[in-house]
Design an enzyme around this catalytic site. Structure first.
Site, PDB file in Angstrom:
ATOM      1  N   GLY A 265      -5.799  -4.562  -2.363  1.00  0.00           N
ATOM      2  CA  GLY A 265      -4.925  -4.353  -3.523  1.00  0.00           C
ATOM      3  C   GLY A 265      -4.213  -3.022  -3.461  1.00  0.00           C
ATOM      4  O   GLY A 265      -4.682  -2.077  -2.833  1.00  0.00           O
TER       5      GLY A 265
ATOM      6  N   GLY B 287      -1.409 -14.414  -4.463  1.00  0.00           N
ATOM      7  CA  GLY B 287      -0.946 -13.289  -3.648  1.00  0.00           C
ATOM      8  C   GLY B 287      -2.021 -12.643  -2.805  1.00  0.00           C
ATOM      9  O   GLY B 287      -1.819 -11.588  -2.217  1.00  0.00           O
TER      10      GLY B 287
ATOM     11  N   LYS C  37     -12.756  -4.778  10.700  1.00  0.00           N
ATOM     12  CA  LYS C  37     -13.444  -3.836   9.814  1.00  0.00           C
ATOM     13  C   LYS C  37     -14.876  -3.567  10.286  1.00  0.00           C
ATOM     14  O   LYS C  37     -15.332  -2.418  10.262  1.00  0.00           O
ATOM     15  CB  LYS C  37     -13.429  -4.383   8.381  1.00  0.00           C
ATOM     16  CG  LYS C  37     -12.016  -4.383   7.786  1.00  0.00           C
ATOM     17  CD  LYS C  37     -11.958  -5.191   6.507  1.00  0.00           C
ATOM     18  CE  LYS C  37     -10.586  -5.163   5.865  1.00  0.00           C
ATOM     19  NZ  LYS C  37     -10.436  -6.158   4.795  1.00  0.00           N
TER      20      LYS C  37
ATOM     21  N   GLU D  84      -1.938 -14.551   2.843  1.00  0.00           N
ATOM     22  CA  GLU D  84      -0.575 -14.640   3.377  1.00  0.00           C
ATOM     23  C   GLU D  84      -0.219 -16.117   3.584  1.00  0.00           C
ATOM     24  O   GLU D  84      -1.098 -16.980   3.593  1.00  0.00           O
ATOM     25  CB  GLU D  84      -0.518 -13.969   4.758  1.00  0.00           C
ATOM     26  CG  GLU D  84      -0.998 -12.548   4.773  1.00  0.00           C
ATOM     27  CD  GLU D  84       0.032 -11.595   4.195  1.00  0.00           C
ATOM     28  OE1 GLU D  84       1.229 -11.895   4.277  1.00  0.00           O
ATOM     29  OE2 GLU D  84      -0.386 -10.570   3.643  1.00  0.00           O
TER      30      GLU D  84
ATOM     31  N   LYS E 146      -6.324  -1.303   9.613  1.00  0.00           N
ATOM     32  CA  LYS E 146      -7.582  -1.616  10.339  1.00  0.00           C
ATOM     33  C   LYS E 146      -7.335  -2.121  11.751  1.00  0.00           C
ATOM     34  O   LYS E 146      -8.135  -1.881  12.657  1.00  0.00           O
ATOM     35  CB  LYS E 146      -8.445  -2.608   9.580  1.00  0.00           C
ATOM     36  CG  LYS E 146      -7.736  -3.870   9.138  1.00  0.00           C
ATOM     37  CD  LYS E 146      -7.870  -4.080   7.667  1.00  0.00           C
ATOM     38  CE  LYS E 146      -6.532  -4.436   7.109  1.00  0.00           C
ATOM     39  NZ  LYS E 146      -6.284  -3.962   5.783  1.00  0.00           N
TER      40      LYS E 146
ATOM     41  N   VAL F 253     -11.206   0.179   5.758  1.00  0.00           N
ATOM     42  CA  VAL F 253     -12.331  -0.737   5.495  1.00  0.00           C
ATOM     43  C   VAL F 253     -12.654  -0.688   4.000  1.00  0.00           C
ATOM     44  O   VAL F 253     -12.807   0.386   3.424  1.00  0.00           O
ATOM     45  CB  VAL F 253     -13.595  -0.330   6.279  1.00  0.00           C
ATOM     46  CG1 VAL F 253     -14.730  -1.323   6.013  1.00  0.00           C
ATOM     47  CG2 VAL F 253     -13.314  -0.227   7.761  1.00  0.00           C
TER      48      VAL F 253
ATOM     49  N   GLU G 109      -9.985   6.146   5.681  1.00  0.00           N
ATOM     50  CA  GLU G 109     -10.911   5.619   4.662  1.00  0.00           C
ATOM     51  C   GLU G 109     -10.466   4.252   4.140  1.00  0.00           C
ATOM     52  O   GLU G 109     -11.279   3.376   3.866  1.00  0.00           O
ATOM     53  CB  GLU G 109     -10.996   6.621   3.503  1.00  0.00           C
ATOM     54  CG  GLU G 109     -11.914   6.232   2.376  1.00  0.00           C
ATOM     55  CD  GLU G 109     -13.373   6.162   2.794  1.00  0.00           C
ATOM     56  OE1 GLU G 109     -13.942   7.183   3.176  1.00  0.00           O
ATOM     57  OE2 GLU G 109     -13.946   5.043   2.744  1.00  0.00           O
TER      58      GLU G 109
ATOM     59  N   VAL H 159       0.833  -1.208   0.000  1.00  0.00           N
ATOM     60  CA  VAL H 159       0.000   0.000   0.000  1.00  0.00           C
ATOM     61  C   VAL H 159       0.871   1.264   0.000  1.00  0.00           C
ATOM     62  O   VAL H 159       0.625   2.206  -0.770  1.00  0.00           O
ATOM     63  CB  VAL H 159      -0.979  -0.006   1.201  1.00  0.00           C
ATOM     64  CG1 VAL H 159      -1.828   1.265   1.207  1.00  0.00           C
ATOM     65  CG2 VAL H 159      -1.871  -1.234   1.155  1.00  0.00           C
TER      66      VAL H 159
HETATM   67  N1  HSE Z   1      -6.428  -9.432   3.536  1.00  0.00           N
HETATM   68  C1  HSE Z   1      -7.421  -8.446   3.286  1.00  0.00           C
HETATM   69  C2  HSE Z   1      -8.500  -9.039   2.386  1.00  0.00           C
HETATM   70  C3  HSE Z   1      -6.788  -7.241   2.651  1.00  0.00           C
HETATM   71  O1  HSE Z   1      -8.309 -10.147   1.853  1.00  0.00           O
HETATM   72  O2  HSE Z   1      -9.562  -8.458   2.233  1.00  0.00           O
HETATM   73  C4  HSE Z   1      -7.469  -5.968   2.929  1.00  0.00           C
HETATM   74  O3  HSE Z   1      -7.724  -5.745   4.274  1.00  0.00           O
END
Ligand code: HSE
Length: 412
Positions: free
Chosen positions: A298, A182, A200, A185, A100, A127, A124, A11
């Site tokens: 993303g 990807g 969230k 994790e 978050k 979430v 912003e 990010v």
């Molecule tokens: N790992 C989170 C998802 C990324 O898959 O939504 C964004 O918070």
């Protein structure tokens, strides 16, 4: 005006890219004469990176530099993000975060510190990634009494469930694919066990209902136990299984908040939200139901939300945005056992007829479900409405059948 980024991962690097790519437009929207990136804080090295010259490892350079007016926190995790954000706010810097975990754990406190120091703390991107949701709730829907909010808030689990539903993959196969792409994790727990969605919904509930919701007060169930048999029965019932995070205001002033897999009817707006997409349904007294949909994760979608907050901070340097919520007392989040639901139950037994009679005796009328090629001794049904506590007590009484799955049914 100078900006610093803390955390040069997916990010953070997206934020740097976007600040450069749309520089002219961003400066104009910010109503500033200039906006420049001054530091990027990260322990790692990035040889050959276009911003290599901005990389630092010492946070004090940022906090002690009066020229830095906006700090972007994209490190993730609670520590040291919390300490750095707190120090930045106390030093009179505006902070924008996509984190978050930080907002869900410390949002109330950080908003208060921001207020005391006459700066903004905006999140912003925390979430729904790039989906506008924090600002629409706090501004566009401000006239509504929001009663309920629910959604698909995790892209990884939605991708896995979509693969199970449309391609017949098992959970393990779909998880492997999510990791390969990807999305998930190597340790996928935060996603598949529901913690990410929980953080969230806590942020959204705080924003909608005005009091902090702490993640450890929220009943959270992930998708590890969902099988293809459950997917088949959901189809036979007329729907799909989604990981739903929901929060609802109760009449006595408390809130009911939960994250769990749920059966969603095919005609629901949430049923067709597939792959890594997110959707958030907000139920207001004036607007009715409104659904926000888009890419929930993303690099560039999330950077889009972060940079919008940077622009907002720049525009509100002298006029702090009114934004925040109170802390909550113990017991503000109702015990999930009080919640009423209808449930899908799947069980295996040696004597299906006797088990159906037993379940009917326990739950009253039940609606049996059937699927093709069901193994002998498998039964599945939907109950009427009852509390989670009643359900747990009744299932304790079942001795001759093994309950394999219990999944809630929603009306969204
Ligand atoms: N790992 C989170 C998802 C990324 O898959 O939504 C964004 O918070």
């Amino acid at each position: 005006m100078y900006v610093a980024i803390m955390g040069y991962g997916v990010v953070g690097s997206g934020v740097a890219t976007l600040l450069k790519k749309n520089h002219e437009h961003i400066v104009k929207k910010s109503m500033q004469s200039e906006m420049e990136l001054k530091y990027i804080l990260d322990r790692r090295t990035f040889p050959g990176d276009p911003y290599e010259h901005l990389l630092i490892t010492d946070f004090s350079k940022i906090v002690e530099d009066d020229e830095v007016k906006i700090v972007v926190e994209t490190m993730g995790g609670l520590h040291p993000a919390y300490e750095y954000v707190l120090a930045s706010l106390k030093a009179g810097k505006n902070v924008v975060t996509s984190n978050k975990e930080l907002v869900a754990a410390k949002g109330c406190e950080l908003l208060k510190v921001a207020d005391e120091n006459n700066v903004n703390f905006l999140f912003e991107a925390s979430v729904g990634g790039g989906i506008p949701i924090i600002r629409p709730i706090s501004q566009c829907l401000a006239a509504n009494d929001i009663d309920e909010i629910a959604g698909i808030l995790n892209g990884t689990t939605n991708f896995i469930l979509t693969k199970m539903i449309t391609d017949g993959m098992t959970f393990d196969e779909a998880l492997l694919l999510a990791q390969k792409n990807g999305y998930a994790e190597r340790d996928p727990s935060a996603d598949v066990d529901g913690f990410d969605a929980c953080r969230k919904i806590c942020i959204l509930a705080a924003l909608c209902f005005g009091k902090h919701v702490y993640p450890d007060a929220v009943y959270t169930e992930g998708i590890r136990k969902i099988t293809l048999a459950d997917v088949d029965y959901a189809r036979a019932w007329g729907g799909v299984i989604k990981l739903i995070a929901k929060a609802k205001k109760m009449e006595d002033g408390r809130v009911s908040v939960m994250v769990s897999p749920a059966f969603i009817q095919n005609h629901s707006q949430l049923a067709s939200v597939d792959d890594v997409f997110n959707a958030i349904l907000v139920r207001g007294d004036a607007i009715g139901d409104v659904v926000f949909y888009g890419k929930g994760a993303g690099k560039m979608p999330t950077a889009s939300a972060v940079v919008a907050d940077v622009i907002d901070c720049a525009r509100h340097m002298e006029r702090k945005k009114f934004f925040g919520w109170q802390d909550s007392e113990e017991g503000y989040v109702a015990d999930y056992l009080e919640t009423e639901n209808t449930f899908y139950i799947r069980a295996t037994t040696d004597d299906a007829a006797a088990a159906v009679a037993k379940f009917t005796g326990l739950f009253g009328e039940i609606s049996l479900l059937a699927r093709q090629d069901a193994p002998e001794g498998e039964i599945a049904f939907v109950t009427g409405s009852l509390s989670e506590k009643d359900l747990a007590e009744k299932l304790e009484l079942v001795k001759d059948a093994k309950v394999e799955s219990v999944i809630r049914i929603t009306n969204y």
